[in-house]
Scaffold this motif. Structure first.
Motif, short mmCIF file in Angstrom:
data_model
loop_
_atom_site.label_atom_id
_atom_site.label_comp_id
_atom_site.label_asym_id
_atom_site.label_seq_id
_atom_site.Cartn_x
_atom_site.Cartn_y
_atom_site.Cartn_z
N TYR A 1 -25.67 5.45 -15.48
CA TYR A 1 -26.85 6.23 -14.93
C TYR A 1 -28.03 5.27 -14.28
O TYR A 1 -28.12 4.28 -15.38
N ILE A 2 -29.09 5.69 -13.74
CA ILE A 2 -30.20 4.88 -13.61
C ILE A 2 -30.77 5.04 -15.05
O ILE A 2 -30.91 6.18 -15.33
N GLU A 3 -31.57 4.31 -15.87
CA GLU A 3 -32.15 4.40 -16.93
C GLU A 3 -33.08 5.36 -16.91
O GLU A 3 -33.97 5.59 -15.90
N LYS A 4 -33.20 6.31 -17.84
CA LYS A 4 -34.28 7.64 -17.96
C LYS A 4 -35.50 7.00 -17.89
O LYS A 4 -36.34 7.66 -17.16
N LYS A 5 -35.99 5.75 -18.24
CA LYS A 5 -37.42 5.49 -18.01
C LYS A 5 -37.94 5.25 -16.61
O LYS A 5 -39.01 5.44 -16.21
N VAL A 6 -37.03 5.18 -15.70
CA VAL A 6 -37.20 4.97 -14.35
C VAL A 6 -36.64 5.98 -13.32
O VAL A 6 -36.78 5.88 -11.90
N ALA A 7 -35.83 6.85 -14.03
CA ALA A 7 -35.20 7.81 -13.30
C ALA A 7 -36.11 8.90 -12.41
O ALA A 7 -35.73 9.07 -11.23
N GLU A 8 -37.17 9.30 -12.87
CA GLU A 8 -38.10 10.23 -12.26
C GLU A 8 -38.75 9.52 -10.96
O GLU A 8 -38.66 9.91 -10.00
N GLU A 9 -38.88 8.45 -10.96
CA GLU A 9 -39.48 7.64 -9.91
C GLU A 9 -38.35 7.57 -8.78
O GLU A 9 -38.56 7.30 -7.60
N VAL A 10 -37.16 7.01 -9.40
CA VAL A 10 -36.03 6.92 -8.28
C VAL A 10 -35.82 8.23 -7.61
O VAL A 10 -35.41 8.12 -6.37
N THR A 11 -35.62 9.16 -8.52
CA THR A 11 -35.57 10.69 -7.90
C THR A 11 -36.48 10.81 -6.71
O THR A 11 -35.82 11.30 -5.70
N LYS A 12 -37.93 10.60 -7.05
CA LYS A 12 -38.70 10.82 -5.93
C LYS A 12 -38.38 10.02 -4.64
O LYS A 12 -38.61 10.46 -3.70
N SER A 13 -38.05 8.61 -5.12
CA SER A 13 -38.02 7.82 -3.96
C SER A 13 -36.65 8.10 -3.11
O SER A 13 -36.58 8.28 -1.81
N LEU A 14 -35.66 8.99 -3.89
CA LEU A 14 -34.38 9.39 -3.10
C LEU A 14 -34.93 10.64 -2.29
O LEU A 14 -34.44 10.71 -1.00
N GLN A 15 -35.72 11.55 -2.88
CA GLN A 15 -35.81 12.75 -2.24
C GLN A 15 -36.74 12.50 -0.97
O GLN A 15 -36.87 12.97 0.10
N ASP A 16 -37.76 11.40 -0.82
CA ASP A 16 -38.63 11.13 0.35
C ASP A 16 -38.04 10.24 1.19
O ASP A 16 -38.63 9.74 2.18
N GLY A 17 -36.64 9.65 1.09
CA GLY A 17 -36.35 8.73 1.95
C GLY A 17 -36.68 7.22 1.73
O GLY A 17 -36.47 6.58 2.83
N SER A 18 -37.30 6.95 0.85
CA SER A 18 -37.92 5.53 0.76
C SER A 18 -37.02 4.53 0.43
O SER A 18 -37.46 3.30 0.53
N ILE A 19 -35.88 4.80 -0.13
CA ILE A 19 -34.74 3.82 -0.38
C ILE A 19 -33.91 3.51 0.89
O ILE A 19 -33.11 4.66 1.26
N GLU A 20 -33.80 2.31 1.27
CA GLU A 20 -33.23 1.94 2.61
C GLU A 20 -31.96 1.64 2.33
O GLU A 20 -31.02 1.55 2.95
N LYS A 21 -31.90 0.84 1.03
CA LYS A 21 -30.25 0.27 0.91
C LYS A 21 -30.21 0.28 -0.77
O LYS A 21 -31.03 -0.11 -1.53
N VAL A 22 -29.09 0.28 -1.11
CA VAL A 22 -28.36 0.33 -2.45
C VAL A 22 -27.39 -0.38 -2.57
O VAL A 22 -26.51 -0.35 -1.78
N GLU A 23 -27.43 -1.66 -3.43
CA GLU A 23 -26.06 -2.32 -3.50
C GLU A 23 -25.82 -2.83 -4.96
O GLU A 23 -26.99 -2.79 -5.86
N VAL A 24 -24.80 -3.32 -5.32
CA VAL A 24 -24.41 -3.85 -6.58
C VAL A 24 -25.51 -5.04 -7.00
O VAL A 24 -25.43 -6.13 -6.10
N GLY A 25 -25.96 -5.34 -7.91
CA GLY A 25 -27.05 -6.41 -8.21
C GLY A 25 -25.58 -7.32 -9.16
O GLY A 25 -25.62 -8.61 -8.46
N GLN A 26 -25.46 -7.05 -10.27
CA GLN A 26 -24.48 -7.91 -11.17
C GLN A 26 -23.69 -7.08 -12.00
O GLN A 26 -23.82 -5.88 -12.03
N ILE A 27 -22.63 -7.62 -12.02
CA ILE A 27 -21.65 -7.10 -12.98
C ILE A 27 -21.22 -8.32 -13.80
O ILE A 27 -20.69 -9.31 -13.46
#
Length: 108
Positions: free
Chosen positions: A63-89
């Motif tokens: 999961y996206i960490e809880k401390k930033v999940a609300e902000e990420v949810t809002k960004s997903l809802q308003d379409g402001s996230i253009e791209k999601v990719e793996v950073g590191q494993i």
């Protein structure tokens, strides 16, 4: 210029998720990623599940960490996230486990 942020994925040591990450790490593979909002999650109505595409199937890796999940949810809802990719494993230095991150790119 588009804004990027790298976020650590929480929960990667639960429910067999290390078995998903290990072959990806060993092969140095970065799969497709998708974020799935979980408004009915009993622990957090802003929970955002992270899934990696492995062999034509979407696998829940955390999961996206809880401390930033609300902000990420809002960004997903308003379409402001253009791209999601793996950073590191990568391995945790002091333990025999892997951690992972995603990079979110916002629209310019």
């Amino acid at each position: 210029m588009a804004t990027q942020i790298e976020l650590k994925i929480a929960g990667v040591t639960f429910e067999g998720r290390q078995a998903i990450l290990k072959p990806l790490y060993e092969a140095k593979t970065k799969p497709e990623v998708r974020l799935v909002m979980e408004p009915t999650n009993p622990y957090d109505p802003n929970a955002v599940k992270v899934e990696f595409k492995v062999a034509d199937d979407w696998k829940h890796v955390g999961y996206i960490e809880k401390k930033v999940a609300e902000e990420v949810t809002k960004s997903l809802q308003d379409g402001s996230i253009e791209k999601v990719e793996v950073g590191q494993i990568a391995p945790v230095a002091s333990k025999a486990v892997l951690w992972a991150s995603v990079i979110l790119t916002g629209k310019a």
